[in-house]
Design a protein around this motif. Sequence first.
Motif, mmCIF file in Angstrom:
data_model
loop_
_atom_site.group_PDB
_atom_site.id
_atom_site.type_symbol
_atom_site.label_atom_id
_atom_site.label_comp_id
_atom_site.label_asym_id
_atom_site.label_seq_id
_atom_site.Cartn_x
_atom_site.Cartn_y
_atom_site.Cartn_z
ATOM 1 N N PRO A 269 46.803 -73.936 -61.878
ATOM 2 C CA PRO A 269 46.554 -73.260 -63.062
ATOM 3 C C PRO A 269 47.468 -71.952 -63.507
ATOM 4 O O PRO A 269 48.137 -71.163 -64.153
ATOM 5 C CB PRO A 269 45.370 -72.566 -62.959
ATOM 6 C CG PRO A 269 45.156 -72.814 -62.231
ATOM 7 C CD PRO A 269 45.508 -73.821 -61.290
ATOM 8 N N GLU A 270 47.743 -71.757 -61.764
ATOM 9 C CA GLU A 270 49.505 -70.394 -61.609
ATOM 10 C C GLU A 270 50.386 -71.094 -61.770
ATOM 11 O O GLU A 270 50.702 -70.003 -61.916
ATOM 12 C CB GLU A 270 49.043 -70.306 -59.931
ATOM 13 C CG GLU A 270 47.811 -69.914 -59.667
ATOM 14 C CD GLU A 270 47.233 -70.966 -58.865
ATOM 15 O OE1 GLU A 270 46.940 -71.581 -58.937
ATOM 16 O OE2 GLU A 270 45.443 -70.318 -59.406
ATOM 17 N N LYS A 271 50.864 -72.249 -61.900
ATOM 18 C CA LYS A 271 52.402 -72.776 -62.445
ATOM 19 C C LYS A 271 52.579 -73.518 -63.915
ATOM 20 O O LYS A 271 52.162 -73.770 -64.288
ATOM 21 C CB LYS A 271 52.250 -73.727 -61.591
ATOM 22 C CG LYS A 271 52.272 -73.454 -60.007
ATOM 23 C CD LYS A 271 53.114 -74.683 -58.594
ATOM 24 C CE LYS A 271 53.919 -74.098 -57.257
ATOM 25 N NZ LYS A 271 53.718 -75.110 -56.697
ATOM 26 N N GLU A 272 54.114 -72.283 -64.241
ATOM 27 C CA GLU A 272 53.637 -73.566 -65.537
ATOM 28 C C GLU A 272 54.628 -73.918 -65.395
ATOM 29 O O GLU A 272 54.334 -75.524 -66.435
ATOM 30 C CB GLU A 272 54.519 -71.972 -66.415
ATOM 31 C CG GLU A 272 55.148 -72.549 -67.882
ATOM 32 C CD GLU A 272 56.633 -71.268 -68.120
ATOM 33 O OE1 GLU A 272 56.784 -71.764 -69.730
ATOM 34 O OE2 GLU A 272 56.299 -70.463 -68.290
ATOM 35 N N LYS A 273 54.924 -74.551 -64.995
ATOM 36 C CA LYS A 273 55.996 -76.466 -64.985
ATOM 37 C C LYS A 273 54.633 -77.485 -64.455
ATOM 38 O O LYS A 273 54.299 -76.724 -63.212
ATOM 39 C CB LYS A 273 57.053 -76.756 -64.148
ATOM 40 C CG LYS A 273 57.754 -76.419 -65.059
ATOM 41 C CD LYS A 273 59.406 -76.564 -64.972
ATOM 42 C CE LYS A 273 60.859 -76.026 -65.764
ATOM 43 N NZ LYS A 273 61.681 -76.761 -65.252
#
Length: 303
Positions: A269-273
């Motif tokens: 959830p912390e990373k967009e990709k």
Amino acid sequence: MEDDTPRVLSIQSTVVSGYVGNKVAVFPLQLHGFETSIINSVQLSNHTAYEYVKGQVLGAREIAELCEGLKLNQIDNFNFIITGYMGSKSFIEKVAEAILQMKKEHPDTEYLCDPVMGDNGKMYVPEELLPVYRDTLLPLADITVPNQFEAELLTGIKINNLNDTLSAIDMMHSWGIKTVVMSSSTLGKDRNTLVCVGSNCTEKGIERYKIEFPFINATFVGTGDLFAALMLIWLYKDKNLKLALEKTVSALQYVVKKTVAYAEKHKSPEKEKVSFALMELKLIQSKNVLENPEIVFHAESID
């Protein structure tokens, strides 16, 4: 051959972790009863989209030695040969020599050439490989499965519509290739639809089909290798181009959708990709569908 078990030689890349090249092709081939022999053109830790890549590249001398060993022991009698990614001119030339020799000694051997050179308008092999594929390797092929970009490179025809596609396919037929399948193209009714076009020379003339399927906005690696293996399987088993296209596209779409669903479920959830590791094809988890695909996408005859 006395044994009914089909024998195939697969010359492609491989990776330690993930699914590309032989790591993709061998599993479905063996599931369907193909005695599968393997030559790895490159052996990498993972596919090249990752940040770090380590491994080895097989050279012309090594491929020549392997093929000589098969010949000396009289175990170079294959029903099928399939080639995928090969990274150097000298390597491809040695592969072509070996295929020519095998087909000379075993005339019933069929060769499927996947001319892995690029996609989406970008080459990811040296440009010097193009004429070797076009002039040396493809004239040996019975089946070829280029994507739209590769078909354009090989024929010099810019593909903007179905007529352009058929012109490119006809040119490849003129090189002696019986079955030509453009695995994917952007010729769908809108930007959310891709089209696969297949053409087969028969005793009664040329049969052609197209099949549309949804574009999934995600980055996949190994889908072309899976497409090639599945086409070989179903062309052999069903002897029917229309059915082979339908089963191949339906199974492949199942695999990529399963892959996306897994990645979405497990992404950080912390990373967009989504990481490349999460987007490795869910091949093993799709075993039942690879063996017996439900036909979801249907091919239409092209008059």
